[in-house]
Scaffold this motif. Structure first.
Motif, short mmCIF file in Angstrom:
data_model
loop_
_atom_site.label_atom_id
_atom_site.label_comp_id
_atom_site.label_asym_id
_atom_site.label_seq_id
_atom_site.Cartn_x
_atom_site.Cartn_y
_atom_site.Cartn_z
N LEU A 1 0.89 -1.16 0.18
CA LEU A 1 0.02 0.01 0.04
C LEU A 1 0.86 1.05 0.09
O LEU A 1 1.84 1.21 0.56
N GLU A 2 0.30 2.17 -0.44
CA GLU A 2 0.98 3.50 -0.73
C GLU A 2 2.37 3.49 -1.51
O GLU A 2 3.20 3.97 -1.30
N TYR A 3 2.51 2.51 -2.39
CA TYR A 3 3.58 2.11 -3.09
C TYR A 3 4.20 3.40 -4.01
O TYR A 3 3.43 4.03 -4.49
N ARG A 4 5.44 3.47 -3.71
CA ARG A 4 6.00 4.69 -4.45
C ARG A 4 7.56 4.06 -4.79
O ARG A 4 8.21 3.61 -4.22
N LEU A 5 7.71 4.32 -6.26
CA LEU A 5 8.86 3.74 -6.90
C LEU A 5 9.98 4.74 -7.47
O LEU A 5 9.47 5.56 -8.20
N ILE A 6 11.36 4.47 -7.56
CA ILE A 6 12.24 5.25 -8.17
C ILE A 6 13.10 4.35 -8.57
O ILE A 6 13.50 3.40 -8.16
N LYS A 7 13.33 4.50 -10.04
CA LYS A 7 14.14 3.59 -10.56
C LYS A 7 15.19 4.50 -11.34
O LYS A 7 15.32 5.65 -11.59
N GLU A 8 16.52 3.99 -11.68
CA GLU A 8 17.75 4.44 -12.05
C GLU A 8 18.43 3.69 -13.04
O GLU A 8 18.59 2.45 -13.05
N ALA B 1 19.82 -2.35 -17.89
CA ALA B 1 19.73 -2.81 -16.57
C ALA B 1 19.47 -1.50 -15.56
O ALA B 1 19.98 -0.56 -15.80
N VAL B 2 18.62 -1.81 -14.46
CA VAL B 2 18.23 -0.78 -13.72
C VAL B 2 18.58 -1.22 -12.21
O VAL B 2 18.38 -2.34 -11.86
N ARG B 3 18.57 -0.02 -11.38
CA ARG B 3 18.40 -0.47 -9.94
C ARG B 3 17.34 0.30 -9.62
O ARG B 3 16.83 1.52 -9.98
N PHE B 4 16.71 0.00 -8.23
CA PHE B 4 15.32 0.91 -8.02
C PHE B 4 15.33 0.44 -6.42
O PHE B 4 15.99 -0.52 -5.78
N ALA B 5 14.31 1.37 -5.87
CA ALA B 5 13.91 1.30 -4.55
C ALA B 5 12.59 1.84 -4.37
O ALA B 5 12.26 2.65 -5.31
N TYR B 6 11.75 0.90 -3.78
CA TYR B 6 10.28 1.52 -3.58
C TYR B 6 9.98 1.41 -1.83
O TYR B 6 10.79 0.62 -1.34
N GLU B 7 9.09 2.34 -1.66
CA GLU B 7 8.50 2.41 -0.21
C GLU B 7 6.95 1.91 -0.40
O GLU B 7 6.55 2.35 -1.42
N CYS B 8 6.41 1.11 0.77
CA CYS B 8 5.41 0.77 0.90
C CYS B 8 5.07 0.51 2.23
O CYS B 8 5.83 0.16 2.87
N HIS B 9 3.60 0.24 2.56
CA HIS B 9 3.54 -0.39 4.06
C HIS B 9 2.41 -1.46 3.53
O HIS B 9 1.60 -1.34 2.59
N ASP B 10 2.23 -2.41 4.46
CA ASP B 10 1.69 -3.46 4.47
C ASP B 10 0.19 -3.23 5.16
O ASP B 10 0.01 -2.11 5.60
N THR B 11 -0.86 -4.27 4.90
CA THR B 11 -2.01 -3.97 5.86
C THR B 11 -2.08 -3.86 7.17
O THR B 11 -2.86 -2.98 7.59
N ALA B 12 -0.86 -4.13 7.84
CA ALA B 12 -0.68 -4.06 9.40
C ALA B 12 0.12 -2.77 9.61
O ALA B 12 0.13 -2.29 10.67
N GLY B 13 0.28 -1.79 8.46
CA GLY B 13 0.84 -0.69 8.89
C GLY B 13 2.35 -0.40 9.05
O GLY B 13 2.88 0.49 9.08
N ARG B 14 3.13 -1.57 8.62
CA ARG B 14 4.58 -1.67 8.59
C ARG B 14 5.07 -1.35 7.48
O ARG B 14 4.67 -1.71 6.30
N TRP B 15 5.78 -0.46 7.32
CA TRP B 15 6.74 0.28 6.26
C TRP B 15 7.77 -0.48 5.75
O TRP B 15 8.39 -1.22 6.74
N TRP B 16 8.03 -0.52 4.61
CA TRP B 16 9.29 -1.44 3.97
C TRP B 16 9.83 -0.47 2.79
O TRP B 16 9.07 0.40 2.27
N ARG B 17 11.22 -0.57 2.71
CA ARG B 17 11.78 -0.14 1.50
C ARG B 17 12.49 -1.39 0.85
O ARG B 17 13.18 -2.18 1.51
N SER B 18 12.14 -1.51 -0.59
CA SER B 18 12.64 -2.57 -1.09
C SER B 18 13.72 -2.28 -2.42
O SER B 18 13.32 -1.14 -2.78
#
Length: 159
Positions: free
Chosen positions: A73-80, A90-107
């Motif tokens: 949820l609230e997925y936001r992505l940056i690619k380079e 070939a790209v590298r990327f990172a995205y941020e989002c949270h799950d349904t329990a409200g925990r945030w992640w950066r992938s």
């Protein structure tokens, strides 16, 4: 949509400029979180490896992205852009989002793309690692949708 109009087709063989624009176009599409729209950038029989999942064709791409954005949820992505040749990017990327329990992640991840002569992606290999973050550690604060042109990219953010 923001950004300047495309004056040169984004098809192989890629130049540095067209590869950068292709990466930004992919980022913009994924930030819509619209599985149907995103799937149109891929060939009908596109092959993906996303983490440990193997996906074949647009129908499976749509199903995969639908599941993805129901839990990210609230997925936001940056690619380079990392590297390119005539038909591959070939790209590298990172995205941020949270799950349904409200925990945030950066992938964080890397993708290898291969395109057909019409500019559709026929192969996508993605390797991704997830890092739990707190809400205060988030770096992506733009409104959902396209990343504003003046928002820093991955290198500028030190990611």
């Amino acid at each position: 949509m923001e950004g300047s109009p495309v004056s040169e087709p984004l098809v192989p063989p890629f130049t540095r400029e067209t590869a950068i624009r292709k990466v930004r176009a992919a980022e913009d599409a994924w930030n819509t979180r619209d599985p149907q729209r995103v799937s149109l950038a891929y060939t009908l029989n596109s092959r993906w490896r996303n983490r440990s999942e193997f996906i074949h064709g647009r129908e499976e791409i749509v199903a995969f992205l639908t599941r993805k954005w129901e839990r990210e949820l609230e997925y936001r992505l940056i690619k380079e852009l990392w590297a390119f040749d005539e038909t591959r990017i070939a790209v590298r990327f990172a995205y941020e989002c949270h799950d349904t329990a409200g925990r945030w992640w950066r992938s964080y991840g890397n993708e290898n793309w291969e395109f057909d002569q019409g500019g559709l992606m026929k192969v996508r290999h993605a390797s991704i690692n997830d890092l739990p973050i707190t809400e205060s550690q988030r770096l992506y604060h733009w409104p959902l949708g396209r990343r504003p042109d003046d928002h820093p990219g991955l290198s500028e953010l030190g990611l």
